[in-house]
Structures are given as structure tokens and as C-alpha cells.
Design an enzyme around this catalytic site. Structure first.
Site, PDB file in Angstrom:
ATOM      1  N   LYS A 123       0.872  -1.247   0.071  1.00 47.70           N
ATOM      2  CA  LYS A 123       0.058   0.020   0.176  1.00 47.70           C
ATOM      3  C   LYS A 123       0.899   1.067   0.089  1.00 47.70           C
ATOM      4  O   LYS A 123       0.696   2.118  -0.798  1.00 47.70           O
ATOM      5  CB  LYS A 123      -0.919   0.004   1.275  1.00 47.70           C
ATOM      6  CG  LYS A 123      -2.151  -1.124   1.273  1.00 47.70           C
ATOM      7  CD  LYS A 123      -2.703  -1.076   2.486  1.00 47.70           C
ATOM      8  CE  LYS A 123      -2.199  -1.214   3.663  1.00 47.70           C
ATOM      9  NZ  LYS A 123      -1.928  -2.561   3.868  1.00 47.70           N
ATOM     10  N   THR A 124       1.931   1.287   0.979  1.00 49.99           N
ATOM     11  CA  THR A 124       2.755   2.494   0.980  1.00 49.99           C
ATOM     12  C   THR A 124       3.216   2.989  -0.338  1.00 49.99           C
ATOM     13  O   THR A 124       3.674   3.693  -0.755  1.00 49.99           O
ATOM     14  CB  THR A 124       3.583   2.375   2.318  1.00 49.99           C
ATOM     15  OG1 THR A 124       3.015   2.107   3.393  1.00 49.99           O
ATOM     16  CG2 THR A 124       4.543   3.517   2.181  1.00 49.99           C
ATOM     17  N   GLU A 167      -3.800   6.127   1.481  1.00 47.78           N
ATOM     18  CA  GLU A 167      -3.398   4.795   1.911  1.00 47.78           C
ATOM     19  C   GLU A 167      -4.549   4.162   2.735  1.00 47.78           C
ATOM     20  O   GLU A 167      -4.723   4.838   3.943  1.00 47.78           O
ATOM     21  CB  GLU A 167      -2.000   4.772   2.346  1.00 47.78           C
ATOM     22  CG  GLU A 167      -1.436   3.371   2.943  1.00 47.78           C
ATOM     23  CD  GLU A 167      -0.232   3.235   3.336  1.00 47.78           C
ATOM     24  OE1 GLU A 167       0.251   2.280   3.808  1.00 47.78           O
ATOM     25  OE2 GLU A 167       0.628   4.200   3.264  1.00 47.78           O
TER      26      GLU A 167
END
Length: 215
Positions: A123-124, A167
Site C-alpha cells: 500500500k505505501t 493509503e
């Protein structure tokens, strides 16, 4: 009933756990909207010092005395327990309490193009890549990440467009409080099994997240 924030009416607000990578970014976003922001964290850090340089008051302890009726609402991280002195004081005074996820979900509603980047891994990285694409394209996005993005020197950025890149973490079903207009789902694997029962429980949460686009 969840407290509804009027983002066009700045008020005093308190963040319990303000030094967290996501929480600090959200505190910056509110500060940019002229809210009177203060908060607490257990340890001094470069992130907290950055907030102080912006004019945000940070306490390096969590005590009942820090909370007063002047605060319109209090935002807290998922790690905060109900016996936390500041959480308990806010509850005692009747101050509305919002989890980080609830607050972020309300903030997402302010943007016509809120993009939620989810998945059990990556995700990051992906939301950071997407942020850089938008920045290089001159689209002036608002950004909320779970880690510092080096080119902007922060986990957040205040833009002046309808684009908001977020995010979106599945842990404790945080992302089910979000209101994206677009979603990116990277992968679904057995993760955070201290919260989810099994892989099917995780898939169920992602299905609910996906269905939010269909409402």
C-alpha cells in the site's frame, strides 16, 4: 451517533497519538484549514518537532489535565485504549471522540476524487508512486500516507484540487470507514491474524470495501 465535522468552521481539536505517521499528517491537514490543533505523544520525535515548528502544541505525556471542554472533538489512534487518561477525560466531559479512521473517512468526503489504495501488502509503495505521478503531472493532490514520502518530506500534503490519495489499511477494518470514489486493491493474503479470523474473514472485509463504490 458519529460527530460530523464541519471542515469549513475551524475549531480547537486534540489528537491523542499525534506523532504517528498518519496522525501527524492528518493534524497538518487540519492545521492548514486553520483549525487550532494540539495533541500528545509518548515520545519526542522529528515528526513531533516538525508539528511544533508549524505552531501545533505537542505534549510528551498523556494526562487528563491536557483535555478540556474547549476542544470540539478528539481524534485518537487505534492503539489508544479506553482507560487512556486523555481518552477517559474526553469521554467524561462529553467531548466527541473519533478514531483516526472515522476522521479520515469524513475528510475523504470533502474531495470529488478520493482514491483509496488498499491491499495486504504494498500500500505505501503504490500510494507513494501514485502520489508522485499526480505531482509530476501537476494535478496538485492532497496526500495521506502511512510513511514519510521523501520528496515532500512528510506523510501528508495539502493540495488545492479535488484529488485526494489515501493509503487505506484493512487492519481493524479501518478502511470500512472510508469514502473513496476510486479504489486500488493490490492483493489479499492472510495478514493481521491477531484481528481477522482467517483469510475468508479478510476477503469479506475487502468485499465490503469494494461494495462501497457501488452505493
Amino acid at each position: 451517533m458519529t460527530y460530523e465535522i464541519n471542515f469549513h468552521h475551524p475549531v480547537p481539536v486534540y489528537f491523542i497519538g499525534i506523532g504517528g505517521s498518519s496522525m501527524s499528517g492528518l493534524a497538518e491537514l487540519l492545521h492548514s484549514r486553520h483549525f487550532i490543533v494540539s495533541g500528545s505523544d509518548q515520545n519526542r520525535s522529528p515528526v513531533c518537532e516538525r508539528l511544533e515548528q508549524m505552531g501545533i502544541s505537542v505534549f510528551y505525556s498523556q494526562e487528563e489535565a491536557h483535555i478540556s471542554s474547549k476542544f470540539a472533538f478528539v481524534v485518537y489512534t487505534a492503539a489508544i485504549r479506553q482507560d487512556n487518561p486523555e481518552f477517559a477525560a474526553a469521554k467524561k466531559l462529553g467531548i466527541p471522540l473519533l478514531s483516526r479512521a472515522e476522521f479520515l473517512g469524513q475528510l475523504m468526503r470533502q474531495y470529488k476524487d478520493a482514491i483509496g489504495v488498499s491491499g495486504t501488502h504494498g500500500k505505501t509503495t503504490t500510494s507513494s508512486m501514485l502520489s508522485m505521478i499526480f505531482l509530476e503531472a501537476g494535478l496538485d493532490p492532497t496526500i495521506s500516507l502511512g510513511a514519510v514520502l521523501e520528496p515532500i518530506g512528510s506523510s501528508s500534503r495539502v493540495g488545492h484540487s479535488d484529488h485526494f490519495i489515501v493509503e487505506s489499511c484493512e487492519y481493524t477494518n479501518s478502511f470500512l470507514h472510508f469514502y473513496p470514489r476510486h479504489e486500488i486493491v493490490l492483493n489479499i493474503e492472510a495478514e493481521h491474524l491477531d484481528f481477522f479470523k482467517d483469510i475468508e474473514d479478510i476477503r469479506k472485509s475487502f468485499r465490503v470495501f469494494k461494495e462501497k463504490l457501488e452505493r
